[in-house]
Design a protein around this motif. Structure first.
Motif, PDB file in Angstrom:
ATOM      1  N   SER A  34       0.872  -1.154   0.191  1.00 13.75           N
ATOM      2  CA  SER A  34      -0.049  -0.040   0.217  1.00 13.75           C
ATOM      3  C   SER A  34       1.022   1.244   0.094  1.00 13.75           C
ATOM      4  O   SER A  34       0.568   2.177  -0.663  1.00 13.75           O
ATOM      5  CB  SER A  34      -0.871   0.049   1.170  1.00 13.75           C
ATOM      6  OG  SER A  34      -0.248   0.039   2.428  1.00 13.75           O
ATOM      7  N   THR A  35       1.998   1.185   0.532  1.00 14.98           N
ATOM      8  CA  THR A  35       3.048   2.456   0.558  1.00 14.98           C
ATOM      9  C   THR A  35       3.608   2.665  -0.911  1.00 14.98           C
ATOM     10  O   THR A  35       3.605   3.787  -1.295  1.00 14.98           O
ATOM     11  CB  THR A  35       3.943   2.115   1.632  1.00 14.98           C
ATOM     12  OG1 THR A  35       3.472   2.470   3.032  1.00 14.98           O
ATOM     13  CG2 THR A  35       5.116   3.322   1.621  1.00 14.98           C
ATOM     14  N   GLY A  60       0.871  13.064  -9.275  1.00 15.46           N
ATOM     15  CA  GLY A  60       0.215  14.009  -8.803  1.00 15.46           C
ATOM     16  C   GLY A  60      -1.298  13.792  -8.458  1.00 15.46           C
ATOM     17  O   GLY A  60      -2.047  14.615  -8.598  1.00 15.46           O
ATOM     18  N   CYS A  61      -1.268  12.378  -7.956  1.00 14.86           N
ATOM     19  CA  CYS A  61      -2.623  11.922  -7.835  1.00 14.86           C
ATOM     20  C   CYS A  61      -3.012  11.904  -6.222  1.00 14.86           C
ATOM     21  O   CYS A  61      -2.127  11.597  -5.251  1.00 14.86           O
ATOM     22  CB  CYS A  61      -3.030  10.459  -8.063  1.00 14.86           C
ATOM     23  SG  CYS A  61      -2.740  10.301  -9.853  1.00 14.86           S
ATOM     24  N   CYS A  62      -4.316  12.440  -5.578  1.00 11.57           N
ATOM     25  CA  CYS A  62      -4.486  12.275  -4.283  1.00 11.57           C
ATOM     26  C   CYS A  62      -4.599  10.595  -4.013  1.00 11.57           C
ATOM     27  O   CYS A  62      -5.137   9.781  -4.695  1.00 11.57           O
ATOM     28  CB  CYS A  62      -5.953  12.993  -4.225  1.00 11.57           C
ATOM     29  SG  CYS A  62      -6.636  12.363  -2.750  1.00 11.57           S
ATOM     30  N   TYR A  63      -4.228  10.142  -2.847  1.00 13.78           N
ATOM     31  CA  TYR A  63      -4.212   8.886  -2.446  1.00 13.78           C
ATOM     32  C   TYR A  63      -5.155   8.735  -1.063  1.00 13.78           C
ATOM     33  O   TYR A  63      -4.671   9.504  -0.182  1.00 13.78           O
ATOM     34  CB  TYR A  63      -2.718   8.475  -2.159  1.00 13.78           C
ATOM     35  CG  TYR A  63      -2.722   6.933  -1.820  1.00 13.78           C
ATOM     36  CD1 TYR A  63      -2.808   6.076  -2.957  1.00 13.78           C
ATOM     37  CD2 TYR A  63      -2.773   6.305  -0.629  1.00 13.78           C
ATOM     38  CE1 TYR A  63      -2.997   4.651  -2.601  1.00 13.78           C
ATOM     39  CE2 TYR A  63      -2.832   5.144  -0.247  1.00 13.78           C
ATOM     40  CZ  TYR A  63      -2.872   4.105  -1.335  1.00 13.78           C
ATOM     41  OH  TYR A  63      -2.894   2.729  -1.140  1.00 13.78           O
ATOM     42  N   ILE A  64      -5.967   7.866  -1.077  1.00 15.21           N
ATOM     43  CA  ILE A  64      -6.910   7.487   0.126  1.00 15.21           C
ATOM     44  C   ILE A  64      -6.805   6.093   0.528  1.00 15.21           C
ATOM     45  O   ILE A  64      -6.914   5.373  -0.289  1.00 15.21           O
ATOM     46  CB  ILE A  64      -8.132   7.957  -0.458  1.00 15.21           C
ATOM     47  CG1 ILE A  64      -8.457   9.606  -0.786  1.00 15.21           C
ATOM     48  CG2 ILE A  64      -9.377   7.679   0.651  1.00 15.21           C
ATOM     49  CD1 ILE A  64      -9.812   9.813  -1.493  1.00 15.21           C
ATOM     50  N   ASN A  65      -6.607   6.142   1.959  1.00 15.58           N
ATOM     51  CA  ASN A  65      -6.331   4.553   2.346  1.00 15.58           C
ATOM     52  C   ASN A  65      -7.759   4.188   3.223  1.00 15.58           C
ATOM     53  O   ASN A  65      -7.964   4.900   4.030  1.00 15.58           O
ATOM     54  CB  ASN A  65      -5.206   4.899   3.213  1.00 15.58           C
ATOM     55  CG  ASN A  65      -5.109   3.655   3.974  1.00 15.58           C
ATOM     56  OD1 ASN A  65      -5.560   2.484   3.351  1.00 15.58           O
ATOM     57  ND2 ASN A  65      -4.605   3.171   5.112  1.00 15.58           N
ATOM     58  N   ASN A 107      -1.248   1.173   8.479  1.00  2.78           N
ATOM     59  CA  ASN A 107      -0.408   2.463   8.653  1.00  2.78           C
ATOM     60  C   ASN A 107       0.492   2.752   7.054  1.00  2.78           C
ATOM     61  O   ASN A 107       1.596   2.939   7.378  1.00  2.78           O
ATOM     62  CB  ASN A 107       0.554   2.670   9.789  1.00  2.78           C
ATOM     63  CG  ASN A 107       1.582   1.410   9.712  1.00  2.78           C
ATOM     64  OD1 ASN A 107       1.384   0.457   9.026  1.00  2.78           O
ATOM     65  ND2 ASN A 107       2.727   1.354  10.341  1.00  2.78           N
ATOM     66  N   THR A 108      -0.249   2.813   5.986  1.00  2.00           N
ATOM     67  CA  THR A 108       0.350   3.374   4.753  1.00  2.00           C
ATOM     68  C   THR A 108       0.970   4.524   4.626  1.00  2.00           C
ATOM     69  O   THR A 108       2.025   4.801   4.247  1.00  2.00           O
ATOM     70  CB  THR A 108      -0.865   3.161   3.619  1.00  2.00           C
ATOM     71  OG1 THR A 108      -1.610   1.983   3.657  1.00  2.00           O
ATOM     72  CG2 THR A 108      -0.144   3.474   2.455  1.00  2.00           C
ATOM     73  N   LEU A 109       0.275   5.455   5.381  1.00  5.20           N
ATOM     74  CA  LEU A 109       0.687   6.930   5.429  1.00  5.20           C
ATOM     75  C   LEU A 109       1.617   7.150   6.322  1.00  5.20           C
ATOM     76  O   LEU A 109       1.446   8.223   7.390  1.00  5.20           O
ATOM     77  CB  LEU A 109      -0.705   7.743   5.473  1.00  5.20           C
ATOM     78  CG  LEU A 109      -1.507   7.269   4.327  1.00  5.20           C
ATOM     79  CD1 LEU A 109      -2.924   8.027   4.423  1.00  5.20           C
ATOM     80  CD2 LEU A 109      -1.095   7.505   2.863  1.00  5.20           C
ATOM     81  N   VAL A 142      -3.051  13.304   0.657  1.00  2.69           N
ATOM     82  CA  VAL A 142      -3.502  12.055   1.420  1.00  2.69           C
ATOM     83  C   VAL A 142      -4.414  12.014   2.378  1.00  2.69           C
ATOM     84  O   VAL A 142      -4.615  13.097   2.758  1.00  2.69           O
ATOM     85  CB  VAL A 142      -2.122  11.210   1.819  1.00  2.69           C
ATOM     86  CG1 VAL A 142      -1.114  10.925   0.737  1.00  2.69           C
ATOM     87  CG2 VAL A 142      -1.694  12.056   3.124  1.00  2.69           C
ATOM     88  N   ALA A 143      -5.409  10.884   2.354  1.00  5.36           N
ATOM     89  CA  ALA A 143      -6.291  10.992   3.427  1.00  5.36           C
ATOM     90  C   ALA A 143      -6.458   9.546   3.830  1.00  5.36           C
ATOM     91  O   ALA A 143      -6.248   8.572   3.032  1.00  5.36           O
ATOM     92  CB  ALA A 143      -7.664  11.279   3.030  1.00  5.36           C
ATOM     93  N   GLY A 144      -6.876   9.213   5.129  1.00  5.79           N
ATOM     94  CA  GLY A 144      -7.040   7.962   5.668  1.00  5.79           C
ATOM     95  C   GLY A 144      -7.484   8.049   7.143  1.00  5.79           C
ATOM     96  O   GLY A 144      -7.414   9.211   7.676  1.00  5.79           O
TER      97      GLY A 144
END
Ligand code: NAD
Length: 510
Positions: free
Chosen positions: A262-263, A273-278, A283-285, A300-302
């Motif tokens: 996931s990381t 340049g893409c938003c990444y949402i978990n 704990n990917t982020l 990034v969001a999660g």
């Protein structure tokens, strides 16, 4: 509800151009300081200019775990709504809808009319938002099944609707994905045959190439990447590996085994340049990912969709604590029989879920020093069991025991049965729609400043997430209605409208 064409704000503080909505906004709060034993509360305000882009462009969504229950159900829901499909069931003919989505199926109180009645509008009417029908969908999965086969495997969509979607969905095939058996449960091995081979760095490059290919092929302005694949175990955060952007890059190139799939997806998305949402608990982020997102100016969001039991918990505990009652024991049992449940039956993956489910009452407890001493918390236990027969129909049983007047006790028991994916899919849609919107919102303090976007850690999406990631050093809010008010009031601020206070003094002051 009024069906509106356009919502036009009439105020000296707003300006519309073809490309932007400009809002001059006074943000007000109260600064509290200590003076000996006294608390001194001093109102303050700061001026902000807020600019919202009006051109949405063409938006793509790439789901990691596209062939899973959520991924296939999301795709089915978008297509069913896009084609306005109806299907037959034993209860008669049913139509598509987006129930459960705050952007598509909830309203915001805009104000009051001349007679003093409240006026509500759909959330998606407040500001320009991407329409779900216009989303282009793609994604990856370690399982090679096409989306029609995945939908059958998921057993979520009604049979007649499956038949109507089959042709279109059978042409959709997940791209090969990154499989690391060390991170998801061993019981997933038999579906893992659609794989990107090579080192972690080679896998990262392939994910970037996939995003680029999808973007070019469909002429997209924006791509949002969202993880709805299996829950991974937590990676063991190591200094020199996960703690900074530079170290993470070195570790990626050195094929460090503690860099999770996931990381790798997150890094590839950010670098494209893409938003990444978990949408899962792991704990990917890690710090290095957040730092890279900040540097590249993407969101990034999660972590982990807040769909059922936790959503209710973040309402009930807020209600109890704010009613002056003291929850002392919260015990949550779940059983489910889908592939998510199977994966979570392994201890390390369960542990990830247990962690995100555990901290959800902390802010409410800490807000009330009358009920709780410093550091005191209710007993809080979460149990998850895999029961194949119930499939996607998850059962959640919760017992809340609170101390009431003069140490009496009050016990509330909740039993919740629901199709898991039918709760999660509208959240996936809202995460995408709101993340896309917030990417068009920028701020500055004065006219001579550069415009800057929101913080890379997109905490206004907290309403939709179980363990909201927030910018370093900022407080976490779990209470659902505060999270909802945050979204509503940010949307209002973009239109130079004051926050909703619900005071309704018009009806109270003679
Ligand atoms: P699922 O098992 O049906 O789907 C997950 C998919 O991910 C599978 O098709 C699997 O093959 C694929 N996969 C696994 N590892 C992958 C990888 N490295 N790359 C690409 N694909 C990979 O599960 P689901 O019910 O769709 O749930 C998805 C995730 O969402 C789970 O982690 C779950 O915990 C989380 N979640 C779900 C809900 C909900 O459904 N209500 C709520 C909160 C969180």
């Amino acid at each position: 509800m009024d069906t509106l064409g356009n919502l036009i704000v009439s105020s000296p503080n707003i300006k519309y151009t073809d490309d932007f909505i400009y809002s001059d906004y006074e943000y007000k709060d109260t600064l509290v300081t200590r003076n000996g034993n006294d608390l001194v509360a001093k109102p303050y305000q700061s001026s902000l200019q807020i600019r919202t882009g009006r051109r949405i462009g063409k938006v793509g969504v790439m789901l990691v775990g596209w062939g899973g229950n959520n991924g296939s159900t999301f795709t089915a829901a978008v297509l069913a709504n896009r084609h306005q499909l109806s299907w037959n069931t034993r209860n008669g003919k049913l139509d598509s809808n987006w129930f459960g989505s705050i952007t598509q199926a909830s309203t915001v109180r805009l104000g009051l009319d001349e007679k003093g009645n409240d006026v509500f509008v759909g959330m998606s009417q407040v500001l320009p938002m991407v329409h779900p029908d216009d989303l282009v969908i793609d994604g990856w999965d370690i399982s090679p099944l096409n989306l029609a086969e995945s939908m059958v495997r998921a057993k979520v969509i009604e049979y007649d609707l499956q038949m109507k979607l089959k042709k279109e969905m059978s042409a959709m095939k997940p791209r090969p994905a990154i499989y690391d058996p060390d991170f998801i449960a061993a019981n997933q091995a038999d579906r893992a045959t659609n794989l990107i081979r090579g080192t972690r760095y080679e896998q990262y490059l392939q994910i970037r190439a996939d995003i680029k290919d999808f973007r070019d092929e469909n002429d997209l302005d924006k791509v949002i990447v969202l993880w709805t694949a299996n829950t991974e175990r937590f990676c063991e955060v190591k200094p020199g590996v996960h703690d900074s952007d530079v170290n993470l890059e070195k570790a990626l190139r050195a094929n460090d085994p503690e860099i999770s799939p996931s990381t790798i997806f997150a890094l590839a998305a950010i670098d494209e340049g893409c938003c990444y949402i978990n949408g899962s608990p792991q704990n990917t982020l890690v710090a290095g990912v957040v730092e890279r997102a900040e540097k590249r100016g993407v969101f990034v969001a999660g972590d982990d969709f807040k769909s059922g039991q936790t959503k209710l918990k973040s309402v009930l505990v807020d209600f109890l604590v704010s009613a002056g009652l003291k929850p002392v024991s919260i015990v949550s049992y779940n059983h489910l029989g889908n592939n998510d449940g199977k994966n979570l039956s392994a201890p390390k993956q369960f542990r990830s879920k247990e962690i995100t489910k555990s901290n959800v009452v902390d802010d409410m407890v800490e807000s009330n020093r009358i009920l709780y001493a410093q550091g005191e918390k209710p007993d809080h236990v979460v149990v998850i069991k895999y029961v194949p027969y119930v499939g996607d129909s998850k059962r959640a049983m919760d017992e809340y025991t609170s101390e009431i007047l003069l140490h009496g006790t009050n016990t509330i028991v909740v039993h919740n049965t629901c199709e898991d994916s039918l709760l999660a899919v509208p959240l996936i849609l809202d995460l995408v729609v709101l993340a896309e919107l917030f990417a068009r919102v920028s701020f500055r303090r004065q006219a001579t400043d550069e415009w800057s976007g929101m913080h890379a850690v997109l905490s206004p999406l907290a309403y939709l997430l179980k363990a909201p990631l927030v910018p370093p050093g900022t407080p976490v809010v779990n209470a659902l209605f505060k999270q909802r008010a945050c979204i509503d009031n940010i949307l209002r601020a973009c239109l130079a409208l004051p926050p909703a206070t619900h005071m309704q003094l018009e009806h109270k002051v003679p």
